[in-house]
Design a protein around this motif. Structure first.
Motif, PDB file in Angstrom:
ATOM      1  N   MET A 190       0.806  -1.215   0.000  1.00 43.40           N
ATOM      2  CA  MET A 190       0.000   0.000   0.000  1.00 43.40           C
ATOM      3  C   MET A 190       0.843   1.270   0.000  1.00 43.40           C
ATOM      4  O   MET A 190       0.371   2.327  -0.398  1.00 43.40           O
ATOM      5  CB  MET A 190      -0.947  -0.006   1.195  1.00 43.40           C
ATOM      6  N   ARG A 191       2.099   1.159   0.453  1.00 39.14           N
ATOM      7  CA  ARG A 191       2.985   2.334   0.442  1.00 39.14           C
ATOM      8  C   ARG A 191       3.460   2.682  -0.954  1.00 39.14           C
ATOM      9  O   ARG A 191       3.912   3.794  -1.217  1.00 39.14           O
ATOM     10  CB  ARG A 191       4.195   2.093   1.348  1.00 39.14           C
TER      11      ARG A 191
ATOM     12  N   ASP B 222     -17.677  -4.395  -2.746  1.00 40.32           N
ATOM     13  CA  ASP B 222     -18.294  -3.810  -3.932  1.00 40.32           C
ATOM     14  C   ASP B 222     -17.870  -2.356  -4.097  1.00 40.32           C
ATOM     15  O   ASP B 222     -17.659  -1.884  -5.218  1.00 40.32           O
ATOM     16  CB  ASP B 222     -19.818  -3.912  -3.849  1.00 40.32           C
ATOM     17  N   LYS B 223     -17.732  -1.634  -2.992  1.00 39.75           N
ATOM     18  CA  LYS B 223     -17.255  -0.244  -3.063  1.00 39.75           C
ATOM     19  C   LYS B 223     -15.837  -0.189  -3.628  1.00 39.75           C
ATOM     20  O   LYS B 223     -15.451   0.794  -4.272  1.00 39.75           O
ATOM     21  CB  LYS B 223     -17.305   0.407  -1.686  1.00 39.75           C
ATOM     22  N   ALA B 224     -15.058  -1.247  -3.355  1.00 39.12           N
ATOM     23  CA  ALA B 224     -13.688  -1.295  -3.887  1.00 39.12           C
ATOM     24  C   ALA B 224     -13.646  -1.764  -5.332  1.00 39.12           C
ATOM     25  O   ALA B 224     -12.605  -1.677  -5.978  1.00 39.12           O
ATOM     26  CB  ALA B 224     -12.830  -2.217  -3.017  1.00 39.12           C
TER      27      ALA B 224
ATOM     28  N   LEU C 286     -12.027  -4.006 -12.294  1.00 33.94           N
ATOM     29  CA  LEU C 286     -11.375  -3.991 -10.978  1.00 33.94           C
ATOM     30  C   LEU C 286     -11.521  -5.296 -10.209  1.00 33.94           C
ATOM     31  O   LEU C 286     -10.844  -5.497  -9.205  1.00 33.94           O
ATOM     32  CB  LEU C 286     -11.949  -2.857 -10.130  1.00 33.94           C
ATOM     33  N   ALA C 287     -12.384  -6.186 -10.647  1.00 31.96           N
ATOM     34  CA  ALA C 287     -12.691  -7.395  -9.881  1.00 31.96           C
ATOM     35  C   ALA C 287     -11.468  -8.261  -9.602  1.00 31.96           C
ATOM     36  O   ALA C 287     -11.393  -8.931  -8.565  1.00 31.96           O
ATOM     37  CB  ALA C 287     -13.750  -8.215 -10.614  1.00 31.96           C
TER      38      ALA C 287
ATOM     39  N   ARG D  10      -6.502  -3.193  -2.518  1.00 28.45           N
ATOM     40  CA  ARG D  10      -7.143  -2.023  -3.096  1.00 28.45           C
ATOM     41  C   ARG D  10      -8.184  -1.433  -2.150  1.00 28.45           C
ATOM     42  O   ARG D  10      -8.610  -0.280  -2.299  1.00 28.45           O
ATOM     43  CB  ARG D  10      -7.808  -2.360  -4.442  1.00 28.45           C
ATOM     44  N   LEU D  11      -8.559  -2.200  -1.172  1.00 27.51           N
ATOM     45  CA  LEU D  11      -9.492  -1.694  -0.157  1.00 27.51           C
ATOM     46  C   LEU D  11      -8.985  -0.410   0.497  1.00 27.51           C
ATOM     47  O   LEU D  11      -9.778   0.395   0.987  1.00 27.51           O
ATOM     48  CB  LEU D  11      -9.718  -2.756   0.927  1.00 27.51           C
TER      49      LEU D  11
END
Length: 308
Positions: free
Chosen positions: A235-236, A282-284, A291-292, A298-299
């Motif tokens: 994530m960084r 789903d929001k992600a 994006l799936a 990615r959250l």
């Protein structure tokens, strides 16, 4: 009197946590001066210590000013631990209080990083800010976690006292960091509890002993820090979430969505946790074709306002 008693620790606030800290500190040989807005609570905390350990040295102060006065006689640096209801109460108590030169105020009252900074602004003396991570029983046994931030010199003066309450983590730099760490660590404990509560009825219905679950959970949770370090490293960096997936959004969505009809068919309570997880995924982008297949990390973009 304070010098004769060897008092170098004050506990301002004798609720469940403050009283547990007094018990621990006296058990470790410290003389303690205790104060509480309702004086009876401070008296009860002192009496309990003496009943359980007659050699305990607890002085009950009538006011915070009297507590500070008692600490000022200590030949060593002294520590005044603040454990009141909330940081607003801490600010009201500390704003007009003169802090003796040998006393470090250690504010462990629960609150946000902003609350800690606002409290620091009203203290007229040495101050470190933080949080106690753990229930009263952890404070009583010295097995909790103490997070503090602020001046390194003030921390050095207080660290041996705080070390009696649990493992101390000092974060050098601005006030606020220790409270952010506390929020994040406590969140993990809460999420684990929510997960267990959401699954307990299912385990019981399917005949899985809770002790078996706890044993397997212990094994899985032991690997969690490694997984979080890998996720944090990912994530960084600016990454393409389609490369080197550990687990995709689509996979995780299926994992959670599959239990929703099962809960209904098994006549169990509403699967609130599963519905929350599916909504979050789903929001992600778990149902977005583009994006799936993204990695689960990615959250982070859902929580950092960097969404689609």
């Amino acid at each position: 009197m304070s010098k004769r008693l060897g008092i170098r620790v004050g506990v301002l606030g004798c609720g469940k946590m403050g009283s547990a800290m007094i018990e621990r500190l006296t058990a470790m040989g410290h003389g303690v001066v205790a104060w509480n807005r309702s004086g009876q609570r401070a008296i009860q905390a002192a009496e309990k210590c003496v009943q359980e350990r007659p050699s305990s040295r607890v002085l009950v102060a009538a006011t915070p000013r009297h507590a500070m006065s008692a600490l000022s006689y200590s030949e060593e640096s002294a520590v005044a631990i603040v454990m009141v209801t909330d940081c607003e109460a801490a600010q009201a108590m500390l704003k007009d209080l003169e802090i003796p030169a040998n006393v470090v105020v250690a504010n462990l009252t629960s609150g946000s990083p902003t609350d800690g900074r606002r409290t620091a602004e009203v203290v007229k003396g040495a101050y470190i800010d933080g949080a106690y991570c753990g229930p009263p029983e952890a404070a009583r046994s010295g097995s909790g976690q103490v997070f503090v931030s602020g001046s390194e010199a003030d921390y050095e003066a207080a660290k041996d006292v705080l070390g009696n309450l649990g493992r101390v983590r000092f974060l050098a730099g601005p006030v606020g960091a220790s409270r952010a760490l506390d929020y994040a660590v406590v969140d993990l404990a809460f999420v684990n509890l929510v997960s267990f509560c959401a699954s307990a009825a299912m385990l019981e219905k399917e005949g899985v002993e809770w002790e078996v679950f706890c044993e397997e959970a212990e094994s899985r949770l032991a690997a969690t820090p490694v997984a979080l370090r890998l996720a944090a490293d990912r994530m960084r960096r600016e990454v393409d979430y389609h490369e080197d997936q550990v687990a995709t959004l689509k996979t995780w969505r299926h994992f959670w969505a599959s239990r929703i009809p099962y809960f209904r068919e098994a006549d169990l309570a509403e699967p609130h946790l599963a519905r929350f997880a599916v909504d979050l995924l789903d929001k992600a982008g778990a149902q977005d074709p583009s994006l799936a297949d993204s990695d689960i990390t990615r959250l982070q973009e859902v929580f950092t306002n960097k969404g689609k």
